[in-house]
Design an enzyme around this catalytic site. Structure first.
Site, PDB file in Angstrom:
ATOM      1  N   ASP A   8      48.011  39.744  48.660  1.00  0.00           N
ATOM      2  CA  ASP A   8      48.553  40.111  47.350  1.00  0.00           C
ATOM      3  C   ASP A   8      48.075  39.123  46.283  1.00  0.00           C
ATOM      4  O   ASP A   8      47.845  37.946  46.581  1.00  0.00           O
ATOM      5  CB  ASP A   8      50.086  40.102  47.436  1.00  0.00           C
ATOM      6  CG  ASP A   8      50.735  40.884  46.299  1.00  0.00           C
ATOM      7  OD1 ASP A   8      50.007  41.526  45.523  1.00  0.00           O
ATOM      8  OD2 ASP A   8      51.967  40.838  46.200  1.00  0.00           O
ATOM      9  N   GLY A   9      47.945  39.611  45.067  1.00  0.00           N
ATOM     10  CA  GLY A   9      47.646  38.711  43.941  1.00  0.00           C
ATOM     11  C   GLY A   9      46.254  38.864  43.345  1.00  0.00           C
ATOM     12  O   GLY A   9      45.885  38.106  42.442  1.00  0.00           O
ATOM     13  N   ASN A  10      45.493  39.826  43.815  1.00  0.00           N
ATOM     14  CA  ASN A  10      44.141  40.019  43.266  1.00  0.00           C
ATOM     15  C   ASN A  10      44.181  40.330  41.771  1.00  0.00           C
ATOM     16  O   ASN A  10      43.381  39.817  40.993  1.00  0.00           O
ATOM     17  CB  ASN A  10      43.426  41.185  43.963  1.00  0.00           C
ATOM     18  CG  ASN A  10      43.167  40.925  45.424  1.00  0.00           C
ATOM     19  OD1 ASN A  10      43.362  39.826  45.903  1.00  0.00           O
ATOM     20  ND2 ASN A  10      42.738  41.957  46.144  1.00  0.00           N
ATOM     21  N   GLY A  11      45.125  41.210  41.403  1.00  0.00           N
ATOM     22  CA  GLY A  11      45.219  41.635  40.001  1.00  0.00           C
ATOM     23  C   GLY A  11      45.567  40.464  39.092  1.00  0.00           C
ATOM     24  O   GLY A  11      44.942  40.249  38.052  1.00  0.00           O
ATOM     25  N   ASN A  37      49.786  52.720  46.932  1.00  0.00           N
ATOM     26  CA  ASN A  37      48.742  52.254  46.007  1.00  0.00           C
ATOM     27  C   ASN A  37      48.005  53.391  45.281  1.00  0.00           C
ATOM     28  O   ASN A  37      47.271  53.152  44.329  1.00  0.00           O
ATOM     29  CB  ASN A  37      47.711  51.363  46.731  1.00  0.00           C
ATOM     30  CG  ASN A  37      48.232  49.975  47.023  1.00  0.00           C
ATOM     31  OD1 ASN A  37      47.808  49.326  47.974  1.00  0.00           O
ATOM     32  ND2 ASN A  37      49.178  49.488  46.214  1.00  0.00           N
ATOM     33  N   ARG A  80      48.105  53.678  41.395  1.00  0.00           N
ATOM     34  CA  ARG A  80      47.288  52.855  40.484  1.00  0.00           C
ATOM     35  C   ARG A  80      46.292  53.738  39.737  1.00  0.00           C
ATOM     36  O   ARG A  80      46.112  54.904  40.064  1.00  0.00           O
ATOM     37  CB  ARG A  80      46.572  51.776  41.283  1.00  0.00           C
ATOM     38  CG  ARG A  80      47.569  50.858  41.925  1.00  0.00           C
ATOM     39  CD  ARG A  80      46.955  49.661  42.566  1.00  0.00           C
ATOM     40  NE  ARG A  80      48.037  48.801  43.057  1.00  0.00           N
ATOM     41  CZ  ARG A  80      47.926  47.513  43.294  1.00  0.00           C
ATOM     42  NH1 ARG A  80      46.768  46.908  43.121  1.00  0.00           N
ATOM     43  NH2 ARG A  80      48.965  46.814  43.716  1.00  0.00           N
ATOM     44  N   ARG A 107      58.513  40.148  49.881  1.00  0.00           N
ATOM     45  CA  ARG A 107      58.864  41.458  50.469  1.00  0.00           C
ATOM     46  C   ARG A 107      57.868  41.779  51.577  1.00  0.00           C
ATOM     47  O   ARG A 107      56.760  41.238  51.591  1.00  0.00           O
ATOM     48  CB  ARG A 107      58.733  42.570  49.410  1.00  0.00           C
ATOM     49  CG  ARG A 107      59.660  42.463  48.245  1.00  0.00           C
ATOM     50  CD  ARG A 107      59.412  43.640  47.298  1.00  0.00           C
ATOM     51  NE  ARG A 107      58.074  43.618  46.725  1.00  0.00           N
ATOM     52  CZ  ARG A 107      57.720  42.923  45.653  1.00  0.00           C
ATOM     53  NH1 ARG A 107      58.608  42.166  45.042  1.00  0.00           N
ATOM     54  NH2 ARG A 107      56.491  42.970  45.188  1.00  0.00           N
ATOM     55  N   SER A 146      57.088  45.140  52.103  1.00  0.00           N
ATOM     56  CA  SER A 146      56.403  46.296  51.520  1.00  0.00           C
ATOM     57  C   SER A 146      55.881  47.310  52.538  1.00  0.00           C
ATOM     58  O   SER A 146      54.728  47.744  52.458  1.00  0.00           O
ATOM     59  CB  SER A 146      55.244  45.827  50.621  1.00  0.00           C
ATOM     60  OG  SER A 146      55.746  45.042  49.570  1.00  0.00           O
TER      61      SER A 146
HETATM   62  C1  FPP Z   1      47.051  43.451  46.275  1.00  0.00           C
HETATM   63  O1  FPP Z   1      46.860  42.717  45.094  1.00  0.00           O
HETATM   64  C2  FPP Z   1      45.766  43.793  46.849  1.00  0.00           C
HETATM   65  C3  FPP Z   1      45.332  45.066  47.061  1.00  0.00           C
HETATM   66  C4  FPP Z   1      46.138  46.259  46.760  1.00  0.00           C
HETATM   67  C5  FPP Z   1      43.988  45.313  47.586  1.00  0.00           C
HETATM   68  C6  FPP Z   1      43.542  44.420  48.710  1.00  0.00           C
HETATM   69  C7  FPP Z   1      42.102  44.563  48.828  1.00  0.00           C
HETATM   70  C8  FPP Z   1      41.227  43.565  49.007  1.00  0.00           C
HETATM   71  C9  FPP Z   1      41.588  42.160  49.291  1.00  0.00           C
HETATM   72  C10 FPP Z   1      39.797  43.864  48.877  1.00  0.00           C
HETATM   73  C11 FPP Z   1      38.965  44.100  50.022  1.00  0.00           C
HETATM   74  C12 FPP Z   1      39.518  44.304  51.332  1.00  0.00           C
HETATM   75  C13 FPP Z   1      38.733  44.559  52.405  1.00  0.00           C
HETATM   76  C14 FPP Z   1      39.345  44.707  53.719  1.00  0.00           C
HETATM   77  C15 FPP Z   1      37.284  44.697  52.279  1.00  0.00           C
HETATM   78  P1  FPP Z   1      47.330  43.334  43.737  1.00  0.00           P
HETATM   79  O2  FPP Z   1      46.187  44.093  43.149  1.00  0.00           O
HETATM   80  O3  FPP Z   1      48.577  44.120  43.929  1.00  0.00           O
HETATM   81  O4  FPP Z   1      47.623  42.045  42.900  1.00  0.00           O
HETATM   82  P2  FPP Z   1      48.728  41.862  41.772  1.00  0.00           P
HETATM   83  O5  FPP Z   1      50.060  41.972  42.458  1.00  0.00           O
HETATM   84  O6  FPP Z   1      48.452  40.487  41.274  1.00  0.00           O
HETATM   85  O7  FPP Z   1      48.500  42.922  40.744  1.00  0.00           O
END
Ligand code: FPP
Length: 246
Positions: free
Chosen positions: A25-28, A73, A76, A199, A201
């Site tokens: 989690d946390g990419n965004g 998801n 989104r 969580r 989730s």
């Molecule tokens: C949650 O962060 C992350 C995801 C929904 C996507 C996870 C996908 C990857 C790590 C990319 C590639 C994976 C593979 C297996 C090649 P979020 O987008 O909900 O972050 P946020 O809570 O900060 O918005």
């Protein structure tokens, strides 16, 4: 039953059987903090996946299960959903050779029948391509939801009862577990969630019933193999009793 079962505990080749599941989690937020589009965070996240998979033997992880796309998801933006699907496809294409070299067996769990058929075919392909590998078992959850998985398993079991193949009295935990997407995997020992959320989730609710949990504030694109190794050191100090007394 004809399900392929996890390797035998006594098999010396499977001595190291630690199963770690990760809610990445946390990419965004990672991207937003830098003023970049969310997909840049996912791309960086995919690099972290690659690094962690390669580091698994050294860290001592035999089974690594990653939550990459939940059944929720789909809410989104279309751009983000399509971008993520493209990222999964690219990851498989680019990493196939490395996975074979490094002995990685890849599985994808989740509802596959409703995915883009080209992507679903690629999942079938990589699973077959890496089926003989046994050093690291990488499982990626895509279009996965724990309740959805239990519902699908329940329907499959009910169908067998209706067909007269199974008596209701014969429905044990093992039978249900054997109908889950994870039927070939041991239960996770540890679930890690990044980004400070606490969580689960809808991730592996059946399988992680006795797992330990670790929540770290680190955003997934900053999560290193070193941090995973530190978490495992802490995990090893915890005493797991599986409901028994001390
Ligand atoms: C949650 O962060 C992350 C995801 C929904 C996507 C996870 C996908 C990857 C790590 C990319 C590639 C994976 C593979 C297996 C090649 P979020 O987008 O909900 O972050 P946020 O809570 O900060 O918005």
């Amino acid at each position: 039953m004809s399900f392929d079962q996890p390797a035998d505990d006594d098999d010396p080749a499977s001595r190291n059987r630690l199963h770690v599941a990760v809610i990445m989690d946390g990419n965004g937020r990672w991207a937003k903090n830098r003023g970049w589009p969310r997909l840049v965070g996912h791309r960086k996240g995919a690099e972290r996946v690659r690094q962690l998979v390669s580091a698994c033997p050294e860290i001592g992880i035999r089974y690594l299960t990653l939550y990459a796309f939940s059944t929720e998801n789909w809410k989104r933006s279309t751009e983000e959903v399509l971008g993520l699907m493209a990222l999964f496809e690219r990851y498989i294409k680019r990493e196939a050779n490395r996975m074979s070299r490094e002995g990685v067996r890849m599985r994808i769990i989740g509802e596959r029948t409703t995915l883009n058929p080209k992507l679903a075919a690629m999942f079938d392909w990589i699973e077959a391509e890496t089926a003989c590998n046994d050093r690291v078992h990488l499982t990626v959850a895509i279009n996965y939801g724990g309740r959805d998985e239990i519902r699908r398993a329940t329907q499959a079991v009910a169908q067998k009862v209706r067909d007269g193949q199974l008596d209701p009295d014969q429905i044990t935990d093992a039978v249900i577990g054997g109908h889950l997407d994870t039927h070939a995997l041991p239960d996770p020992d540890l679930v890690v969630r990044t980004s400070g959320e606490t969580r689960i989730s809808n991730f592996l609710p059946w399988q992680a019933a006795y797992a330990e949990y670790v929540f770290t504030p680190t955003l997934w694109p900053d999560f290193t193999p070193q941090e995973m190794s530190n978490i495992l050191t802490e995990f090893e100090l915890r005493e797991r009793r599986f409901g028994g007394a001390k």
